[in-house]
Design an enzyme around this catalytic site. Structure first.
Site, PDB file in Angstrom:
ATOM      1  N   ARG A 168      -9.387  -1.315  -4.498  1.00 36.79           N
ATOM      2  CA  ARG A 168      -8.502  -0.755  -5.599  1.00 36.79           C
ATOM      3  C   ARG A 168      -8.759  -1.286  -6.922  1.00 36.79           C
ATOM      4  NH1 ARG A 168      -8.310   1.780  -1.529  1.00 36.79           N
ATOM      5  NH2 ARG A 168      -6.059   2.207  -0.396  1.00 36.79           N
ATOM      6  N   SER A 217       1.484   4.270  -1.705  1.00 36.76           N
ATOM      7  CA  SER A 217       1.665   3.187  -1.262  1.00 36.76           C
ATOM      8  C   SER A 217       2.050   2.098  -2.075  1.00 36.76           C
ATOM      9  CB  SER A 217       0.309   2.541  -0.356  1.00 36.76           C
ATOM     10  OG  SER A 217      -0.210   3.249   0.788  1.00 36.76           O
ATOM     11  N   GLU A 299       0.162  -2.086  -5.857  1.00 43.17           N
ATOM     12  CA  GLU A 299      -0.770  -1.103  -5.868  1.00 43.17           C
ATOM     13  C   GLU A 299      -0.224  -0.185  -6.757  1.00 43.17           C
ATOM     14  OE1 GLU A 299      -3.076   2.477  -3.316  1.00 43.17           O
ATOM     15  OE2 GLU A 299      -2.560   0.390  -2.370  1.00 43.17           O
TER      16      GLU A 299
END
Length: 308
Positions: A168, A217, A299
């Site tokens: 990420r 998410s 995130e």
């Protein structure tokens, strides 16, 4: 604002709430929607170096705080959403504004496998910057290089190996704007790829609140490490299980809620402010740390200033 007016749209005081999936956020000082890469290059070259620049895509992974953003928000549109597939080499060239799902479908129609992109909300620019992934595959597994414009207005091509793609994350500097990417895709039967994507969509719809206002998410899965030593989430420990175990499935704060269906999805139930959403996220992080010892990492990207 610049010595030479841009050809794209430059709007002062643009409220950003309707440009994000969560439908929250105050105004940007300026919103710039360039006509093409040359327009973007000229604009950034003339923009004073002390003015902050924030690229956004379709706002699928974003909380803009209620006080808005001081600086220039850049949002790429039609001049940056092309998709081309070379059926012989398997190279897929996509503009940064091309939706991940569209890229997956176009590649599949040409017999090339980028199906992992099908259920990722967002566009290719964000997918590159965040090394997006799903079903065990990441952008890093396919990326050849990217096209970008630096903060001072220089167009550059950057090989994937220079982006330090990790779980990420990437090393792309703040203020640099991804304008396109080339990805390598393996050959496969189009019918089988179409079936796989249908199955992925069904699996997603069964487990995620796709009809609610969310940003996907909320927290990263606690990262394990692959056999190559690269951090990834290909292991059993998931953020949602930690949130569930902390008793926060369905928990509400103001107009914000952790989804009953998937507790790692932060929802705007209809009247949430950005402050509600961020406060609930921080409550979740604190409770999970207390109950499990794990420090969840956001995130969802949070930018801007709180309301006065």
């Amino acid at each position: 604002m610049t010595p030479c007016p841009p050809r794209g749209a430059l709007t002062a005081g643009r409220v950003l709430a309707d440009l994000t999936w969560l439908r929250v956020g105050g105004p940007a000082d300026w919103l710039f929607q360039p006509a093409d890469e040359a327009d973007l290059t000229q604009f950034l070259a003339q923009l004073p170096a002390d003015v902050p620049v924030f690229p956004i895509g379709v706002g699928s992974n974003l909380i803009v705080r209620d006080g808005g953003i001081r600086g220039v928000v850049i949002r790429l549109g039609r001049g940056f959403n092309g998709i081309e597939v070379d059926p012989e080499s398997g190279i897929v060239t996509a503009g940064a504004a091309a939706l991940d799902a569209h890229v997956a479908r176009r590649a599949a129609e040409a017999g090339r496998d980028l199906t992992f992109l099908r259920t990722i909300p967002g566009s290719i620019g964000g997918a590159v910057r965040m090394n997006a992934g799903c079903y065990g595959s990441y952008v890093a597994d396919h990326l050849i290089d990217i096209r970008a414009v630096t903060r001072d207005g220089r167009p550059v091509t950057i090989p994937a190996g220079d982006l330090a793609l990790a779980y990420r994350s990437s090393s792309l500097p703040d203020g640099w704007i991804v304008t396109g990417a080339r990805l390598r895709a393996d050959a496969a039967d189009p019918a089988q790829l179409a079936q796989r994507m249908d199955e992925q969509l069904a699996r997603r719809d069964a487990s995620q609140p796709v009809k609610e206002r969310s940003a996907g998410s909320t927290f990263r899965n606690p990262a394990g490490f692959s056999s190559t030593g690269r951090a990834d989430d290909r292991h059993d420990l998931k953020a949602w299980t930690l949130i569930d175990a902390a008793g926060l499935r369905g928990h509400r704060l103001g107009g914000a809620q952790m989804s009953e269906k998937h507790p790692n999805f932060l929802l705007n139930t209809g009247d949430a402010s950005a402050a509600d959403l961020e406060a609930l996220g921080e409550l979740v992080r604190a409770r999970v740390r207390e109950t499990s010892g794990h420090a969840l990492q956001w995130e969802v990207i949070r930018i801007g200033e709180p309301a006065p």
